[in-house]
Write an enzyme that holds these catalytic residues in place. Structure first.
Site, PDB file in Angstrom:
ATOM      1  N   GLY A  82     -66.868  70.886 -37.733  1.00 57.92           N
ATOM      2  CA  GLY A  82     -65.790  71.774 -37.342  1.00 57.92           C
ATOM      3  C   GLY A  82     -64.838  71.098 -36.376  1.00 57.92           C
ATOM      4  O   GLY A  82     -65.092  69.998 -35.874  1.00 57.92           O
ATOM      5  N   CYS A  83     -63.733  71.770 -36.092  1.00 52.51           N
ATOM      6  CA  CYS A  83     -62.689  71.181 -35.246  1.00 52.51           C
ATOM      7  C   CYS A  83     -63.110  71.106 -33.782  1.00 52.51           C
ATOM      8  O   CYS A  83     -63.102  70.018 -33.179  1.00 52.51           O
ATOM      9  CB  CYS A  83     -61.390  71.959 -35.412  1.00 52.51           C
ATOM     10  SG  CYS A  83     -61.559  73.756 -35.290  1.00 52.51           S
ATOM     11  N   TYR A  84     -63.486  72.227 -33.191  1.00 46.85           N
ATOM     12  CA  TYR A  84     -63.977  72.179 -31.814  1.00 46.85           C
ATOM     13  C   TYR A  84     -65.185  71.249 -31.689  1.00 46.85           C
ATOM     14  O   TYR A  84     -65.242  70.434 -30.752  1.00 46.85           O
ATOM     15  CB  TYR A  84     -64.359  73.581 -31.330  1.00 46.85           C
ATOM     16  CG  TYR A  84     -63.218  74.501 -30.979  1.00 46.85           C
ATOM     17  CD1 TYR A  84     -62.230  74.126 -30.070  1.00 46.85           C
ATOM     18  CD2 TYR A  84     -63.138  75.776 -31.534  1.00 46.85           C
ATOM     19  CE1 TYR A  84     -61.195  74.991 -29.740  1.00 46.85           C
ATOM     20  CE2 TYR A  84     -62.108  76.650 -31.207  1.00 46.85           C
ATOM     21  CZ  TYR A  84     -61.140  76.256 -30.310  1.00 46.85           C
ATOM     22  OH  TYR A  84     -60.115  77.116 -29.973  1.00 46.85           O
ATOM     23  N   THR A 139     -65.959  68.596 -33.290  1.00 51.00           N
ATOM     24  CA  THR A 139     -65.555  67.192 -33.340  1.00 51.00           C
ATOM     25  C   THR A 139     -65.012  66.735 -31.993  1.00 51.00           C
ATOM     26  O   THR A 139     -65.429  65.700 -31.453  1.00 51.00           O
ATOM     27  CB  THR A 139     -64.498  66.979 -34.439  1.00 51.00           C
ATOM     28  OG1 THR A 139     -65.085  67.251 -35.720  1.00 51.00           O
ATOM     29  CG2 THR A 139     -63.972  65.555 -34.431  1.00 51.00           C
ATOM     30  N   SER A 140     -64.081  67.486 -31.436  1.00 53.21           N
ATOM     31  CA  SER A 140     -63.464  67.071 -30.171  1.00 53.21           C
ATOM     32  C   SER A 140     -64.484  67.023 -29.039  1.00 53.21           C
ATOM     33  O   SER A 140     -64.438  66.134 -28.179  1.00 53.21           O
ATOM     34  CB  SER A 140     -62.311  68.011 -29.809  1.00 53.21           C
ATOM     35  OG  SER A 140     -62.780  69.312 -29.487  1.00 53.21           O
TER      36      SER A 140
END
Length: 346
Positions: free
Chosen positions: A148-150, A152-153
């Site tokens: 997911g996006c969150y 990953t960061s």
């Protein structure tokens, strides 16, 4: 040429995938499916792709998809499960951009996503597609669960410290903010321009469904250093279209040495992680429409708390770009193939 199939290509991750693959020298999209848009030309739904695709959406067909070398799922959570068993049994290699196969504990997935898992037998065999951690496993994987996006960061931000066991994992904090495309394409009042513009707010503070994925990933990274790991995660909505900014906090166990050098050395050979010079802090606009994650690390006033800032484009490194990065690895190509363009400024 790699023959690519895309299931559910009408959302934001779908069009981002099409945009990236349009300039990929070794990949060609041969089929794209959508029940709602079957028969409609891709360039009609997405005018920015006029001249790049002579392709129409079609009804999903197992037989047609199995003719592809790789299949991307750009579908809402819960959809990929219905087709996955037949495709895997047919020998397909699949990259799933949804959350269906990310969380290994089935009961946890069902709790956070509010539905019965339709294909639990394949979850254990899915490879979590974070190349900076699982590159070797990705090479031979049949089913990739794209992060997911969150997650990953946040994982890329904490990774060097976790690997070395330099932080107290019992009280990690992630304060993250995403543009409105993180919520998908479906209309909702909070994402209306007049609601989101000129404002900034937290949401999901009591519990966000990315939390178990993030904690699972951090434990995998930290190994023996991650016993008792606990993360407080508070997401926010940015009045922007794209981008994620995560500010991460952790207590250092002692003298951690040169944090800047630690991050620079860990990511020196990673094509899509850029550690900024000491004193520089990342901006979301510098990664817009790229697969890059930009990171800075600092220990303010040397008081024992490390602060990491991590930015990505939620649709690219947070979804479709990372999916293509996984595809490149699976087929033995340069990881940055098709994704070497810099961000657009201003």
């Amino acid at each position: 040429m790699i023959k690519v199939g895309i299931v559910g290509g009408t959302g934001y991750t779908g069009v981002e995938l099409l945009r990236i693959l349009a300039s990929h020298p070794q990949a060609e999209v041969t089929v794209i499916t959508s029940r709602a848009e079957a028969g409609r030309q891709v360039s009609e739904l997405f005018p920015n792709l006029r001249g790049h695709y002579d392709l129409a959406f079609s009804e999903p067909s197992k037989e047609v998809l199995l003719e592809c070398d790789v299949i991307f799922f750009a579908t809402p959570h819960g959809v990929a499960q219905a087709m996955m068993a037949e495709l895997i049994e047919g020998g397909a290699r699949v990259i799933d951009l949804s959350a269906d196969f990310r969380i290994r504990d089935i009961a946890t997935w069902e709790k956070w996503y509010g539905q019965k898992h339709g294909c639990p037998d394949l979850v254990a065999s899915a490879v979590y597609g974070l190349p900076e951690v699982n590159r070797e496993k990705i090479k031979s994987a049949q089913l990739i669960a794209c992060p997911g996006c969150y997650p990953t960061s946040i994982q890329l931000g904490f990774l060097p410290l976790l690997e070395k066991g330099l932080i107290d994992v019992s009280s990690l904090i992630a304060n993250s903010a995403s543009g409105t495309t993180g919520a998908g394409k479906q209309a909702s009042v909070p994402n209306l321009f007049s609601e989101a513009s000129d404002s900034f707010k937290a949401y999901g503070a009591a519990g966000h469904r990315h939390l178990p994925e993030i904690e699972q990933g951090l434990v995998d990274i930290g190994g023996e250093h991650a016993n008792g790991l606990s993360l407080t995660f508070v997401p926010h909505l940015l009045p922007t279209i794209r981008g994620i900014h995560s500010t991460l906090y952790a207590k250092l166990k002692g003298d951690a040495g040169d944090l800047q050098a630690l991050y620079e050395q860990r990511y020196a050979n990673e094509p899509f992680v850029d550690v900024l010079p000491k004193g520089d802090f990342p901006q979301t606009r510098t990664v817009k429409s790229t697969n890059m994650c930009r990171i800075s690390v600092i220990e303010p006033q040397e008081r024992g708390t490390v602060v990491i800032m991590s930015v990505i484009d939620n649709l690219t490194k947070g979804a479709s770009g990372q999916g293509v990065q996984n595809m490149n690895i699976m087929f033995g190509l340069d990881e940055n193939m098709g994704m070497s363009s810099p961000a657009i400024l201003p």
